[in-house]
Design a protein around this motif. Sequence first.
Motif, PDB file in Angstrom:
ATOM      1  N   SER A   1       1.368   8.823  -6.571  1.00  0.00           N
ATOM      2  CA  SER A   1       2.378   8.048  -6.924  1.00  0.00           C
ATOM      3  C   SER A   1       2.046   6.626  -6.435  1.00  0.00           C
ATOM      4  O   SER A   1       1.364   6.767  -5.183  1.00  0.00           O
TER       5      SER A   1
ATOM      6  N   GLU B   1       4.683   2.289  -5.274  1.00  0.00           N
ATOM      7  CA  GLU B   1       5.388   0.929  -4.493  1.00  0.00           C
ATOM      8  C   GLU B   1       3.931   0.410  -3.893  1.00  0.00           C
ATOM      9  O   GLU B   1       4.123  -0.819  -3.057  1.00  0.00           O
ATOM     10  N   GLN B   2       3.274   0.743  -4.244  1.00  0.00           N
ATOM     11  CA  GLN B   2       1.618   0.317  -4.440  1.00  0.00           C
ATOM     12  C   GLN B   2       1.399  -1.497  -4.952  1.00  0.00           C
ATOM     13  O   GLN B   2       0.439  -1.968  -4.095  1.00  0.00           O
TER      14      GLN B   2
ATOM     15  N   PRO C   1      -1.209  -5.622  -5.510  1.00  0.00           N
ATOM     16  CA  PRO C   1      -0.805  -5.340  -4.275  1.00  0.00           C
ATOM     17  C   PRO C   1       0.537  -5.616  -3.515  1.00  0.00           C
ATOM     18  O   PRO C   1       0.802  -6.984  -3.791  1.00  0.00           O
ATOM     19  N   ALA C   2       1.280  -4.833  -3.443  1.00  0.00           N
ATOM     20  CA  ALA C   2       2.999  -4.847  -3.410  1.00  0.00           C
ATOM     21  C   ALA C   2       2.691  -6.262  -2.549  1.00  0.00           C
ATOM     22  O   ALA C   2       3.829  -7.326  -2.989  1.00  0.00           O
ATOM     23  N   ARG C   3       2.398  -6.200  -1.005  1.00  0.00           N
ATOM     24  CA  ARG C   3       2.520  -7.135  -0.347  1.00  0.00           C
ATOM     25  C   ARG C   3       2.207  -8.671  -0.950  1.00  0.00           C
ATOM     26  O   ARG C   3       2.755  -9.843  -0.610  1.00  0.00           O
ATOM     27  N   HIS C   4       1.102  -9.033  -2.642  1.00  0.00           N
ATOM     28  CA  HIS C   4       1.319 -10.447  -2.413  1.00  0.00           C
ATOM     29  C   HIS C   4       2.142 -10.543  -3.939  1.00  0.00           C
ATOM     30  O   HIS C   4       2.087 -11.846  -4.558  1.00  0.00           O
TER      31      HIS C   4
ATOM     32  N   VAL D   1      -6.504   7.331  -3.201  1.00  0.00           N
ATOM     33  CA  VAL D   1      -6.366   5.843  -3.651  1.00  0.00           C
ATOM     34  C   VAL D   1      -5.788   4.834  -2.108  1.00  0.00           C
ATOM     35  O   VAL D   1      -5.675   5.825  -1.380  1.00  0.00           O
ATOM     36  N   ASP D   2      -5.811   4.003  -2.587  1.00  0.00           N
ATOM     37  CA  ASP D   2      -6.404   3.369  -1.569  1.00  0.00           C
ATOM     38  C   ASP D   2      -3.697   2.979  -1.493  1.00  0.00           C
ATOM     39  O   ASP D   2      -3.589   2.488  -2.450  1.00  0.00           O
ATOM     40  N   VAL D   3      -2.967   2.864  -0.742  1.00  0.00           N
ATOM     41  CA  VAL D   3      -1.479   2.903  -0.714  1.00  0.00           C
ATOM     42  C   VAL D   3      -1.824   2.337   0.990  1.00  0.00           C
ATOM     43  O   VAL D   3      -0.534   2.547   1.647  1.00  0.00           O
ATOM     44  N   SER D   4      -2.398   1.374   1.091  1.00  0.00           N
ATOM     45  CA  SER D   4      -1.907   0.178   1.903  1.00  0.00           C
ATOM     46  C   SER D   4      -0.811  -0.470   1.650  1.00  0.00           C
ATOM     47  O   SER D   4      -0.182  -1.025   3.160  1.00  0.00           O
ATOM     48  N   ASP D   5       0.485  -0.966   0.390  1.00  0.00           N
ATOM     49  CA  ASP D   5       0.643  -2.040   0.639  1.00  0.00           C
ATOM     50  C   ASP D   5       1.385  -1.178  -0.036  1.00  0.00           C
ATOM     51  O   ASP D   5       3.042  -0.886  -0.203  1.00  0.00           O
ATOM     52  N   ARG D   6       2.474   0.620   0.131  1.00  0.00           N
ATOM     53  CA  ARG D   6       3.035   1.208  -0.895  1.00  0.00           C
ATOM     54  C   ARG D   6       4.503   1.577   0.935  1.00  0.00           C
ATOM     55  O   ARG D   6       5.249   1.689   0.092  1.00  0.00           O
ATOM     56  N   GLU D   7       3.714   1.848   1.173  1.00  0.00           N
ATOM     57  CA  GLU D   7       4.231   1.681   2.505  1.00  0.00           C
ATOM     58  C   GLU D   7       4.413   0.924   3.643  1.00  0.00           C
ATOM     59  O   GLU D   7       3.501   0.580   3.308  1.00  0.00           O
TER      60      GLU D   7
ATOM     61  N   TRP E   1       8.678   4.101   2.093  1.00  0.00           N
ATOM     62  CA  TRP E   1       8.467   3.688   0.635  1.00  0.00           C
ATOM     63  C   TRP E   1       9.178   2.062   0.509  1.00  0.00           C
ATOM     64  O   TRP E   1      10.313   1.689   1.540  1.00  0.00           O
ATOM     65  N   ARG E   2       8.234   1.251   0.617  1.00  0.00           N
ATOM     66  CA  ARG E   2       8.123  -0.526   0.468  1.00  0.00           C
ATOM     67  C   ARG E   2       9.537  -0.731   0.355  1.00  0.00           C
ATOM     68  O   ARG E   2      10.961  -1.389   1.169  1.00  0.00           O
ATOM     69  N   SER E   3      10.358  -0.321  -0.605  1.00  0.00           N
ATOM     70  CA  SER E   3      11.559  -0.646  -1.533  1.00  0.00           C
ATOM     71  C   SER E   3      12.557   0.699  -0.620  1.00  0.00           C
ATOM     72  O   SER E   3      13.327   0.257  -0.444  1.00  0.00           O
TER      73      SER E   3
END
Lengths: 417, 109, 997, 179
Positions: free
Chosen positions: C755, C758-759, C821-824, D96-102, D157-159
Amino acid sequence: MTRFSGMAVLKNALNGHKGWREQWPDSEPKKEYDVIIVGAGAHGLGAAYYLAQEHGITDVAVIDKGWLGGGNTGRNTTIIRSNYLYDESARMYDHALDLWEGLSQELNYNVMFSRRGVMMLAHNVHDVQSFQRHVHSNRLNGVDNRWLTPEEAKRFCPPLNISRDARYPVMGAALQMRAGTARHDAVAWGYARAAAARGVDIIQNCPVLAVRRGPDGAVEGVDTGKGFIRAKKVAISAAGHTSVVMQSADVRMPLESYPLQALVSEPVKPCFPCVVMSNAVHAYMSQSDKGELVIGSGTDQYVSYSQRGGLPLIEHTLAAICEVFPIFTRMRMLRKWGGIVDVTPDRSAIVGKTPVKGLYVNCGWGTGGFKATPGAAHTLAHTVARDEPHPINAPFTLERFTTGRLIDEAAAAAVAH
Amino acid sequence: MLLIHCPYCDETLPEAEFAYAGEAHVDRPADPMALSDDEWAAFLFIRSNPKGVHAERWRHVHGCARFFNAERDTVTDAFVSTYRAGEPRPGTKCSAGAPAGDDMKVAAE
Amino acid sequence: MSTHRIAGKGRFDHGGPVRFTFDGKRYEGRRGDTIASALLAHGVHLMGRSFKYHRPRGPVCAGTEEPNALVETSRGKGRFEPNTRATAQELREGLEVRSQNRIGSLAFDLQAVNDLVHPLFSAGFYYKTFMWPRSFWDRVYEPVIRRAAGLGRAPDAPDPDRYAHRNLHTELLVIGAGPAGLAAALAAARAGAEVTLVDEHAEMGGALLSDPDVVIDGKPAWDWLAAALAELDRLGVRRLTRTTAIGYYHQNFVGLCQKLTDHLDEPPEGAPRERMWHVRAVRVILAQGALEKPLVFDGNDRPGVMLAGAAQTYLNRYGVLVGDTPAIVTSHDSAYHAAFDLADAGAKVAAIVDVRAAPGEGVLVEARRRGIEVLTSHTVTGTNGRLRVKSLRVAPVSGGRVGAARTIACDCVLMCGGWTPSLHLFSHTKGTLKWDEALDAFLPDRSAEECHIAGAGRGLWGYGAALADGAEIGVTAARALGLDAEAAAPVVERDRTGTGETFKELPTDGDAGRKRAFVDFQNDVTAKDIRLAVKEGMRSIEHVKRYTTNGMATDQGKMSNVNGLMIASDAVGKAPPQVGLTTFRPPYTPTTFGAFAGYHRGRHFEVTRRTPIDPWAEAHGAAFEPVSLWRRAWYFPKAGEDMDAAVARECAATRGSVGIFDASTLGKIEVQGPDAVEFMNRMYTNPWTKLGIGRARYGLLLGEDGYIRDDGVIGRLGEDLFHVTTTTGGAARVLNMMEDYIQTEWPDLKVWLTSTTEQWATVALNGPNARRVLEPLVEGQDLSAEAFPHMSVAECTVAGFPARLFRISFTGELGFEINVPARHGLALWEALMKEGERYDICPYGTETMHVLRAEKGFIIVGQDTDGTVTPDDAGLSWAIGKKKADFVGMRSLRRPDLVAEGRKQLVGLMTEDGDVKLDEGAQVVADPEQALPMKMIGHVTSSYYSAALGRHFAMALVEGGRDLEGRDVFVPTPEGIRRATVTTTAFYDPAGERLKV
Amino acid sequence: MTMHDTRMPDATVTIEDLAPDARFSLRVGADGRAAASETLGLDLPVRVGDVARGAEERTALCLGPDEWLITAPAEAGGAIARAFADLYDRTPHSLVDVSDREVTVRVTGPEALTLMTIGCPRDLARLAPGRAVRTVFDGATVILWRDAEDTFRMDVWRSFAPFVRDLLEIGRAEIAAGL
């Protein structure tokens, strides 16, 4: 049958209540009946009553493994409404509602059918679309249902929180005024008394072990804890236990049985005038005549016959109640209980004939069986008496799962995307 | 709240980490198009729903995320076993959970 | 001043007074008092009115099982609650207490008129009347009945208090800290077990708190108790007081409700009012003791009539003498001890009336020593006194005959009908009970959980027995935990043991049918009600309970169940177990909704998911709508705009120049592996093999039943790599469904799913100027139509951030979706807004998105489909790979009803009058003249005003709809019948020219 | 204070947000584990909940039979992604890059365990320091690391993070109130 009336109550009040008689006898089984109904809930007892009353078939036994009315009849939250989406469902439930309205008088037993209105809350745009669809469809089906704004909803049910800041703000509501509640036990007792008065045997504490079929495949009778009882026709009206009974007749069912919990609060003075249902938040509630808030919970996630149910589900349900009605957090839960509901893939019932000659079934009402009681009983009796379905239950076949002609009330309320 | 043994994590954990996923050993036919409507309906909808030991699927959704199988008594809710997806049902002759004879000694309400 | 407080007695704090009011009158109590003990100290017995007859009532108990003394309590706005047990609620400074269920004052309740005509209100009377005329039940009778029913008033303001939850794992949970529980906890903890001990009272000790004269291990009971508690603390036992085990669930999961602040004068900041503990214990010991039973006789409900054990508790624990001239009525030796304690504290015991012929010799000796008259083989035939009992009538019983009665003056009556083991929690587990003939009580039989029962719960009476049993069970539990343990039972002197007999209602003279011997005090159920129910055919205890309401009061039958059963079984003529015991149901005592809800109230009711761009939307005045767990910007109103105006402006701006939309909530799944293509082929209806790298395609997902479940654009980023998008609400469900197939049906496929919802933050840019806005920010990708045509995907850099860039359109305009990426996400949005300034870039919300897509005839799954719609119904047959042998749902599409004629098909509807908006959900009919019920042939799924078309338009699912194109149908509405023409769903730019730029 | 818990010393607990690391979800079958281990420079653990630590602060947490969470300092992410891209043809897998997911929250202090129990139904006493699991915290899926006896770290998870953070603050106030 001693006729019930205000005069009879007064007369007995003066004589120390010496005049009341047994409302139904606790019968021992005969060797043979024209019709055996398995399951002495309100559905089964009602079917026996209508067999006798409308079809002249009185050689009928209703058999139960426990006490009559001890299953889902006495365990539900007593909501009665008919504002279903599909024509088939609306007809079935509206037929039931028509019968509910005269049931106390017909049975000479006050089942306390209370038309206090059932309001279904919409919490998002999808709910609004879905409920509006219900309202429009119901209107053209002649079924009472109307749309309320949040303010109108609040006027109708003052404890409702319609704050825009709520996690699930109320965006409107569908109200069926003709809908309401009834006293569940009285429905079973009233049908039992009226059926018994017309010659029906009610056999309690007699488990049905198997449905027996003859060499031609047709039904011969049932094996019970009190021996074999022969019958020309057998109707299964056994709520959560249908799969097990039908399996004994070699009929496999599209059913799964889930635990369903409900609860009541301590009684308080009238504070909640109607029934409110909120599908998005998973809460529904009414206030009984005794003053208890009656609250329905959801089913647990797994198949079970244990009637136990878990704590987290109750917590979720009460959180939902407190979300919609924040003034009730300090109310106390008095008691919770569990029932077993059998659920079909399309969340609609199966009422009618089966592949086995002489075997009929009434099942799959899921969480909504109580409201259907008179309609289900009436059409089941018709089906058994004539060996063909009543037009109202004709769509509720077992075959629909093969053809794909489902009555998918659950899918029609599909979650928002 | 049940306690469930995850056969992949080899830990017994609270139900809150798991999601129920229906009856086990209802295998998707290799060639669905070859099935009759009745056979296909049976695959889609007919369930054993026994009063007794039920073979069922769970997913350790808030954990290792694996689907696995379990045998659980639907009368007591007690687990008899849990085992990995693809493994045969322990100690049974058949894969589908037809109720045993004893289970039939229970009837309607 | 307290008139009935006895110097030197009680465990309360003799320091400063605690002030409270009762019905507006000021009282003083002591720290440690309950409301009831403080009022009794002032000689006040009258505390409530009964449910049905509004009879005056006083406390019967000294604990949570109280049926009568229920009051309304308040500590300010929003902190009001009804039905509080005066016998359990501790005093706090300033507590406001009010009596309830009365009209007028507590002493003169107008509704007590019910009591005068009580013969009318026999069991089940309401089933027999109120049926005529038919319309009167819910209009007339029911409102009257409802107003008379209920107890206290409901709260009417939101509750400012907090409620908490906590999880606890423990080796051994001991429930009940009376002698058996304490001994069990000590034994197990000494063996090294990790123990949690809970008790519902403010203090631990149980019955020991009411029996200070008992000597344990050579120490006075209270000294032994203090030492035991100190030792438990030393051993690290977790002790929770004011904590009720409310329910016992699967696999030793026990819910505990801990009351934290209701007893405090000033609760600390941030403190929750109550906390629900979710306890998972390896073993559980139930040491809940036994409940004293009332006796059933005429007038047993008057204020001043209470349980003997309760009087003993009020005296020894609270230092309150409940009366100066008590009369005792008993069938058990234990009541004698209450008589002795009261006599020793200065009361003049009027008499001990014993129903039995032969009480224990020991208690008779003691009674004689104190000069107390004991009447054996006597019954009580009635009591007198309106607001407080004044006397009772007693008569000898011989050979079943009741002799001549005499009247005994008294100011309270202390009754004891024996003891019932408290097995509620054991019953929650579906453990079975067996009837013990000798004890006339249900005892635990087969256990369904890893639990033990200790002490009085097993029918053991006396401190010596309870302590010994507790110690032994503690050892058993410790051994079950794999520990070495030795039992050491304390030595008890001056024990209070005894025996008793169980009776149905007491024998009486005169007409039993007119006697009012109460079984369920709160619900006003009398012995004759139960007999009448049996006579009317209610032969199981469940029927009797439901017909009479016996046992359904807020004490949950603790006072009434066993007495009711004894009377019913006598009436049926069968042994009690054959008539049955009503099921005990959670919670053990009534528990607040708040404790169950815990933290999940208000904004914490359920998570509100927000996108990285949400703060911008909030700052710019967006209206939000909830979509599954997310909140999404719905529209961006400018000053003075309503939703319609805002949406019309946003639509026009997007089609006219460029609009920007936050699409971050879309589900995203990374599908990777050598078998990724094969997996996609099996999962989706579409063919994927030939989709080129860098290209994207609309994907349609069915359920195995053949109906549409989800859709989304899917891009191919590599030979083995797909970027799948799903609907917002479908993300988790779709991933779960895919994992299910991979893990269980196709484990041979080498493909993995991750999934990435949220990335990535996703921004959609749509409109003829979209490219102009985007182009200056993109590096590494030529955006020209040739290099990057419609339905392309590329990895590049946008505004300096690594991005996955799609050229796709859900609006029919030139469109891009930029994933970073979500932070951006927020920075990207702001960069695009800045770049878009010169094109008057317009942020739009979900409503405009819905309108723009509908103008193109694009469906929203869940709005234009409802779980019964096939691809063909939705006009999406083109999305099915024609050469595919199988995909999820394919077989179902051949089912008879799915290929039948006349299925509902998605079409356009144009009302005759373009100003008329059809309701979404409005029904379509062919013949508007027909009578109800009408034959409906479809319904409106989407309906909007189109700025581009300058009129309203709609989509609808209509039976055989595509064959009706060009024909008129009708939409009946409450405002009148609307005529509409069936059209295709391509309302705007049907040729798709606007995409080719 | 109604809880006579001798093991509860003075309540102190700190909640802090951590700067993001590089995080990858690695999926690879048993046949590719050795090659993946080599690429990563550490032995991928095989027991769910075990954490392996390698050079350059790389860690690998076993989340499932074919699933690992790889973490590294933020600046090291690119190198890992490139190394696995090179590996793909020889050893198919999914990285898979998930650095921003969480986002990551750390809870420390003597009451850290107590605070975690307000949302986590697992028996955390059995989660040994140094191990980590994917579990649930108040309905949200989280990866919960026990870095030390009194230090927990949660990837959320971010949200869901503000919701989880909110509950932790409520719990901290509760512990501070001493009830």
